[in-house]
Design a protein around this motif. Structure first.
Motif, PDB file in Angstrom:
ATOM      1  N   PHE A  17      44.190 -50.926  11.770  1.00 57.27           N
ATOM      2  CA  PHE A  17      45.180 -49.866  11.944  1.00 57.27           C
ATOM      3  C   PHE A  17      44.571 -48.494  12.217  1.00 57.27           C
ATOM      4  O   PHE A  17      45.294 -47.540  12.466  1.00 57.27           O
ATOM      5  CB  PHE A  17      46.075 -49.786  10.706  1.00 57.27           C
ATOM      6  N   GLY A  18      43.242 -48.406  12.150  1.00 61.31           N
ATOM      7  CA  GLY A  18      42.577 -47.122  12.320  1.00 61.31           C
ATOM      8  C   GLY A  18      42.380 -46.743  13.774  1.00 61.31           C
ATOM      9  O   GLY A  18      42.710 -47.501  14.695  1.00 61.31           O
ATOM     10  N   PRO A  19      41.837 -45.550  13.979  1.00 59.55           N
ATOM     11  CA  PRO A  19      41.636 -45.058  15.344  1.00 59.55           C
ATOM     12  C   PRO A  19      40.523 -45.819  16.062  1.00 59.55           C
ATOM     13  O   PRO A  19      39.608 -46.349  15.446  1.00 59.55           O
ATOM     14  CB  PRO A  19      41.237 -43.594  15.127  1.00 59.55           C
ATOM     15  N   VAL A  20      40.649 -45.843  17.373  1.00 59.86           N
ATOM     16  CA  VAL A  20      39.626 -46.440  18.237  1.00 59.86           C
ATOM     17  C   VAL A  20      39.191 -45.360  19.214  1.00 59.86           C
ATOM     18  O   VAL A  20      40.025 -44.801  19.915  1.00 59.86           O
ATOM     19  CB  VAL A  20      40.189 -47.654  19.005  1.00 59.86           C
ATOM     20  N   PRO A  21      37.920 -45.007  19.261  1.00 57.42           N
ATOM     21  CA  PRO A  21      36.845 -45.542  18.440  1.00 57.42           C
ATOM     22  C   PRO A  21      36.802 -44.884  17.066  1.00 57.42           C
ATOM     23  O   PRO A  21      37.324 -43.785  16.882  1.00 57.42           O
ATOM     24  CB  PRO A  21      35.586 -45.188  19.239  1.00 57.42           C
ATOM     25  N   ALA A  22      36.170 -45.574  16.121  1.00 60.27           N
ATOM     26  CA  ALA A  22      35.917 -44.983  14.805  1.00 60.27           C
ATOM     27  C   ALA A  22      34.990 -43.781  15.009  1.00 60.27           C
ATOM     28  O   ALA A  22      34.277 -43.698  16.018  1.00 60.27           O
ATOM     29  CB  ALA A  22      35.263 -46.012  13.890  1.00 60.27           C
ATOM     30  N   ASP A  23      35.008 -42.865  14.066  1.00 61.83           N
ATOM     31  CA  ASP A  23      34.223 -41.632  14.211  1.00 61.83           C
ATOM     32  C   ASP A  23      32.763 -41.902  14.562  1.00 61.83           C
ATOM     33  O   ASP A  23      32.222 -41.285  15.475  1.00 61.83           O
ATOM     34  CB  ASP A  23      34.294 -40.798  12.930  1.00 61.83           C
ATOM     35  N   TYR A  24      32.135 -42.805  13.834  1.00 63.40           N
ATOM     36  CA  TYR A  24      30.717 -43.025  14.088  1.00 63.40           C
ATOM     37  C   TYR A  24      30.488 -43.708  15.435  1.00 63.40           C
ATOM     38  O   TYR A  24      29.494 -43.447  16.105  1.00 63.40           O
ATOM     39  CB  TYR A  24      30.042 -43.782  12.938  1.00 63.40           C
ATOM     40  N   HIS A  25      31.417 -44.548  15.880  1.00 59.64           N
ATOM     41  CA  HIS A  25      31.282 -45.141  17.213  1.00 59.64           C
ATOM     42  C   HIS A  25      31.435 -44.073  18.290  1.00 59.64           C
ATOM     43  O   HIS A  25      30.709 -44.086  19.293  1.00 59.64           O
ATOM     44  CB  HIS A  25      32.327 -46.241  17.430  1.00 59.64           C
ATOM     45  N   ALA A  26      32.359 -43.157  18.087  1.00 59.20           N
ATOM     46  CA  ALA A  26      32.545 -42.067  19.052  1.00 59.20           C
ATOM     47  C   ALA A  26      31.272 -41.231  19.153  1.00 59.20           C
ATOM     48  O   ALA A  26      30.856 -40.861  20.258  1.00 59.20           O
ATOM     49  CB  ALA A  26      33.728 -41.198  18.650  1.00 59.20           C
ATOM     50  N   GLN A  27      30.634 -40.962  18.024  1.00 60.71           N
ATOM     51  CA  GLN A  27      29.391 -40.187  18.036  1.00 60.71           C
ATOM     52  C   GLN A  27      28.293 -40.912  18.810  1.00 60.71           C
ATOM     53  O   GLN A  27      27.529 -40.295  19.547  1.00 60.71           O
ATOM     54  CB  GLN A  27      28.922 -39.919  16.609  1.00 60.71           C
ATOM     55  N   ILE A  28      28.230 -42.232  18.642  1.00 61.50           N
ATOM     56  CA  ILE A  28      27.211 -43.015  19.344  1.00 61.50           C
ATOM     57  C   ILE A  28      27.482 -43.001  20.845  1.00 61.50           C
ATOM     58  O   ILE A  28      26.574 -42.757  21.652  1.00 61.50           O
ATOM     59  CB  ILE A  28      27.164 -44.457  18.796  1.00 61.50           C
ATOM     60  N   VAL A  29      28.727 -43.246  21.232  1.00 64.23           N
ATOM     61  CA  VAL A  29      29.082 -43.290  22.652  1.00 64.23           C
ATOM     62  C   VAL A  29      28.856 -41.930  23.303  1.00 64.23           C
ATOM     63  O   VAL A  29      28.385 -41.850  24.447  1.00 64.23           O
ATOM     64  CB  VAL A  29      30.541 -43.765  22.831  1.00 64.23           C
ATOM     65  N   GLU A  30      29.151 -40.843  22.588  1.00 62.80           N
ATOM     66  CA  GLU A  30      28.978 -39.503  23.142  1.00 62.80           C
ATOM     67  C   GLU A  30      27.511 -39.166  23.400  1.00 62.80           C
ATOM     68  O   GLU A  30      27.216 -38.253  24.172  1.00 62.80           O
ATOM     69  CB  GLU A  30      29.622 -38.468  22.223  1.00 62.80           C
ATOM     70  N   LYS A  31      26.593 -39.911  22.789  1.00 66.45           N
ATOM     71  CA  LYS A  31      25.169 -39.687  23.056  1.00 66.45           C
ATOM     72  C   LYS A  31      24.835 -39.963  24.519  1.00 66.45           C
ATOM     73  O   LYS A  31      23.830 -39.500  25.024  1.00 66.45           O
ATOM     74  CB  LYS A  31      24.300 -40.537  22.136  1.00 66.45           C
ATOM     75  N   ASP A  32      25.686 -40.749  25.201  1.00 61.18           N
ATOM     76  CA  ASP A  32      25.484 -41.010  26.621  1.00 61.18           C
ATOM     77  C   ASP A  32      26.008 -39.874  27.493  1.00 61.18           C
ATOM     78  O   ASP A  32      25.899 -39.915  28.710  1.00 61.18           O
ATOM     79  CB  ASP A  32      26.156 -42.327  27.035  1.00 61.18           C
ATOM     80  N   GLY A  33      26.621 -38.864  26.864  1.00 62.34           N
ATOM     81  CA  GLY A  33      27.038 -37.679  27.591  1.00 62.34           C
ATOM     82  C   GLY A  33      28.432 -37.715  28.183  1.00 62.34           C
ATOM     83  O   GLY A  33      28.805 -36.815  28.914  1.00 62.34           O
ATOM     84  N   ALA A  34      29.184 -38.746  27.874  1.00 58.91           N
ATOM     85  CA  ALA A  34      30.553 -38.816  28.409  1.00 58.91           C
ATOM     86  C   ALA A  34      31.453 -39.471  27.378  1.00 58.91           C
ATOM     87  O   ALA A  34      31.008 -40.320  26.605  1.00 58.91           O
ATOM     88  CB  ALA A  34      30.563 -39.629  29.695  1.00 58.91           C
ATOM     89  N   PRO A  35      32.722 -39.088  27.370  1.00 52.94           N
ATOM     90  CA  PRO A  35      33.649 -39.746  26.446  1.00 52.94           C
ATOM     91  C   PRO A  35      33.857 -41.201  26.884  1.00 52.94           C
ATOM     92  O   PRO A  35      33.649 -41.532  28.050  1.00 52.94           O
ATOM     93  CB  PRO A  35      34.934 -38.932  26.582  1.00 52.94           C
ATOM     94  N   PRO A  36      34.266 -42.055  25.953  1.00 51.86           N
ATOM     95  CA  PRO A  36      34.484 -43.455  26.327  1.00 51.86           C
ATOM     96  C   PRO A  36      35.613 -43.574  27.348  1.00 51.86           C
ATOM     97  O   PRO A  36      36.646 -42.918  27.225  1.00 51.86           O
ATOM     98  CB  PRO A  36      34.854 -44.140  25.008  1.00 51.86           C
ATOM     99  N   GLY A  37      35.402 -44.399  28.361  1.00 50.81           N
ATOM    100  CA  GLY A  37      36.413 -44.609  29.393  1.00 50.81           C
ATOM    101  C   GLY A  37      37.505 -45.560  28.923  1.00 50.81           C
ATOM    102  O   GLY A  37      37.408 -46.187  27.857  1.00 50.81           O
TER     103      GLY A  37
END
Length: 128
Positions: A17-37
């Motif tokens: 029921f939580g948000p996608v992505p989870a906070d820590y996943h969002a931080q990892i994905v943002e390391k690539d320099g773009a928000p998740p598509g």
């Protein structure tokens, strides 16, 4: 075992029921320099909801065993609950720990360790 079942259910709720992505996943994905598509979000949502279902299933199994056959002293039920719980707890500890080491972003690997400890404590307590 009951506490471990509750923990699995709470984690299931987080990923169900939580948000996608989870906070820590969002931080990892943002390391690539773009928000998740959009497509990555679809894949993550599918994985989160499937993980949630598996966590709920393990929670129900362990709780049912704890309330019935484990309480009645059935050794097979204790072993089954421990195996099912550890099938979740071990990867829930090791995989996020590897991700944390690789990315430097904090992950919830300690929850997996705690779950494993609770399952092992329940296993030991059942034989005392």
């Amino acid at each position: 075992m009951g506490i471990a079942a509750l923990g699995a259910a709470l984690m299931g709720a987080k990923y169900g029921f939580g948000p996608v992505p989870a906070d820590y996943h969002a931080q990892i994905v943002e390391k690539d320099g773009a928000p998740p598509g959009t497509h990555l979000l679809l894949v993550l949502t599918a994985l989160y909801r499937t993980l949630a279902g598996a966590l709920f299933a393990v929670a129900i199994l362990v709780a049912a065993l704890a309330l019935g056959p484990i309480r009645a002293g059935e050794v097979w039920a204790v072993l089954l609950a421990a195996v099912a719980g550890l099938c979740v707890a071990v990867p829930a500890a090791l995989v996020p720990l590897r991700v944390e080491r690789a990315t430097g972003v904090g992950t919830p690997w300690k929850i997996g360790v705690l779950s494993g400890v609770l399952i092992l404590a329940g296993l030991i307590a059942a034989f005392l």
